[in-house]
Enzyme design. Structure first.
Site, PDB file in Angstrom:
ATOM      1  N   SER A 235       0.780  -1.176  -0.030  1.00  0.00           N
ATOM      2  CA  SER A 235       0.021  -0.011   0.037  1.00  0.00           C
ATOM      3  C   SER A 235       1.030   1.278   0.020  1.00  0.00           C
ATOM      4  O   SER A 235       1.842   1.165   0.595  1.00  0.00           O
ATOM      5  CB  SER A 235      -0.883  -0.133   1.173  1.00  0.00           C
ATOM      6  OG  SER A 235      -1.659   1.201   1.452  1.00  0.00           O
ATOM      7  N   TYR A 248      -2.538  -0.238  10.421  1.00  0.00           N
ATOM      8  CA  TYR A 248      -2.257  -0.826   8.905  1.00  0.00           C
ATOM      9  C   TYR A 248      -1.269  -0.122   8.194  1.00  0.00           C
ATOM     10  O   TYR A 248      -0.439  -0.751   7.335  1.00  0.00           O
ATOM     11  CB  TYR A 248      -3.602   0.049   8.055  1.00  0.00           C
ATOM     12  CG  TYR A 248      -3.637  -0.344   6.625  1.00  0.00           C
ATOM     13  CD1 TYR A 248      -4.095  -1.423   6.213  1.00  0.00           C
ATOM     14  CD2 TYR A 248      -3.269   0.512   5.668  1.00  0.00           C
ATOM     15  CE1 TYR A 248      -4.314  -1.828   4.969  1.00  0.00           C
ATOM     16  CE2 TYR A 248      -3.144   0.208   4.320  1.00  0.00           C
ATOM     17  CZ  TYR A 248      -4.039  -0.882   3.955  1.00  0.00           C
ATOM     18  OH  TYR A 248      -3.925  -1.032   2.481  1.00  0.00           O
TER      19      TYR A 248
END
Length: 401
Positions: A235, A248
């Protein structure tokens, strides 16, 4: 690529009139025309060597000027990425793909693309209904029912990943394409010292799921002595780490580091025919945000609030949802697959960093460079979001867009 605008030197902002994200020689061009006289039509070799010398001298000259004027250290030449291990034959009819998180989003799109290429599939996910729907879609694209296997799998449990590997090799005898794709997110609601339960769940799925996938599959994929690929889904938050969902960010930063080490180890292993890639999607139309809200809100979650690949604000027409999200700047998962499969076919780049219709390639480069410069210039961490630097970043971003 180099983005020179916006280095904070001794408290002053240094800006350029335009943000050319090519290499520094585009900022300071030394006059080298006299060296062109070295080109002797009687000797192509001599000319080629002279041209290489000119290019090298220009690069070193510009790097020195940039280093002296902005504090940037010298940088290596912008070499074209190479393919340490040939992987062009991986995405081929009859080869086997194993995909986690295959029930929705990018995993679903990858499964469908593999099916259209005639590949055999092992689809793993946590919701049986989703997996069966994707299985039917793959069969509709030409895959035979016997060549599409599904398995309920908790990627945070090593025993489940072991069982997934056993299913794939027992059924098809080889695995040519492994995608460790399953992930969850907390939608900006998990800070550094908040929600320990969310931290544990996020790291268990996003990090340990990838670690288990690599540990369980990589040795067997190397041993089969066939060209193969491992793709781990990262990501941009694992590179620039914006405030909000720290758990995250940590999980995806860790996936980046793991995948870099994996690729290095694979290319350094004699006789190894396995390559690795880090897929870094941009804003993509998936179900991950909706599933995060469902998990965090529980019974209070309202299905009409979803904006995902299946619905948008209560309209449950997938085409309508796609159109609305694309209009706002999101990419479809199929466009991400285009980027991924292109890299696998050519063997490069390792970092498959996808833009979207909201964030350009140049803006992605600026954000990554800025994050690295926090270290180089000893700025505040996450300085883009600090009171001291956010106006500076906004101005540099304006020039780069």
């Amino acid at each position: 690529s180099f983005c020179p605008g916006g280095s904070c030197i001794k408290g002053r902002v240094s800006l350029v009139s335009s943000c050319d994200v090519r290499e520094p020689e585009n900022i300071h061009r030394p006059p080298f025309p006299i060296l062109l006289t070295l080109m002797d039509t009687r000797s192509v070799v001599t000319g080629a060597l002279a041209g290489a010398a000119v290019a090298t001298a220009a690069l070193l000259w510009s790097q020195r000027r940039v280093s002296n004027s902005t504090g940037y250290p010298p940088r290596g030449a912008p070499n074209k990425p190479g393919a340490p291990v040939a992987s062009s034959s991986v995405l081929a009819r009859g080869n086997v793909a194993v995909i986690t998180g295959a029930g929705t989003g990018i995993g679903r799109a990858v499964a469908k693309r593999c099916a259209s290429l005639g590949m055999k599939l092992v689809l793993a996910g946590d919701i049986e209904e989703d997996l069966l729907r994707v299985r039917d879609e793959c069969i509709g694209l030409g895959a035979s029912a016997a060549d599409v296997k599904t398995k309920i799998c908790d990627v945070s449990c090593k025993a489940d990943i072991d069982a997934l590997k056993d299913l794939a090799f027992r059924t098809f005898s080889a695995v040519h394409f492994l995608m460790n794709n399953a992930a969850i997110q907390n939608n900006g609601q998990c800070g550094p010292y908040e929600h320990l339960d969310r931290w544990e769940k996020t790291l268990a799925v996003n990090l340990w799921g990838v670690v288990y996938g690599c540990h369980c599959f990589a040795p067997a994929m190397i041993a089969q002595q066939q060209p193969a690929v491992i793709v781990n889904t990262g990501s941009k938050q694992g590179i620039t780490a914006p405030p909000g969902d720290t758990a995250y960010n940590v999980s995806k930063t860790s996936v980046k580091v793991l995948t870099e080490a994996l690729q290095h180890t694979l290319r350094s292993t004699p006789g190894c025919m396995v390559n690795a890639f880090l897929l870094v999607p941009g804003w993509t139309i998936t179900m991950i945000a909706t599933k995060g809200n469902q998990r965090l809100q529980g019974q209070a979650w309202d299905p009409k609030s979803a904006q995902d690949e299946r619905s948008y604000d209560g309209n449950f027409d997938p085409d309508y949802a796609r159109q609305r999200l694309e209009a706002r700047g999101a990419w479809t998962a199929e466009r991400v697959v285009d980027e991924l499969f292109s890299a696998v076919q050519t063997g490069a780049p390792f970092y498959i960093i996808c833009p979207d219709n909201e964030t350009s390639v140049n803006l992605d480069k600026l954000r990554m460079q800025w994050s690295a410069d926090d270290l180089i210039f000893r700025r505040l961490p996450l300085s883009r979001w600090s009171e001291q630097h956010k106006a500076e970043f906004a101005e540099v971003q304006r020039l780069c867009v």
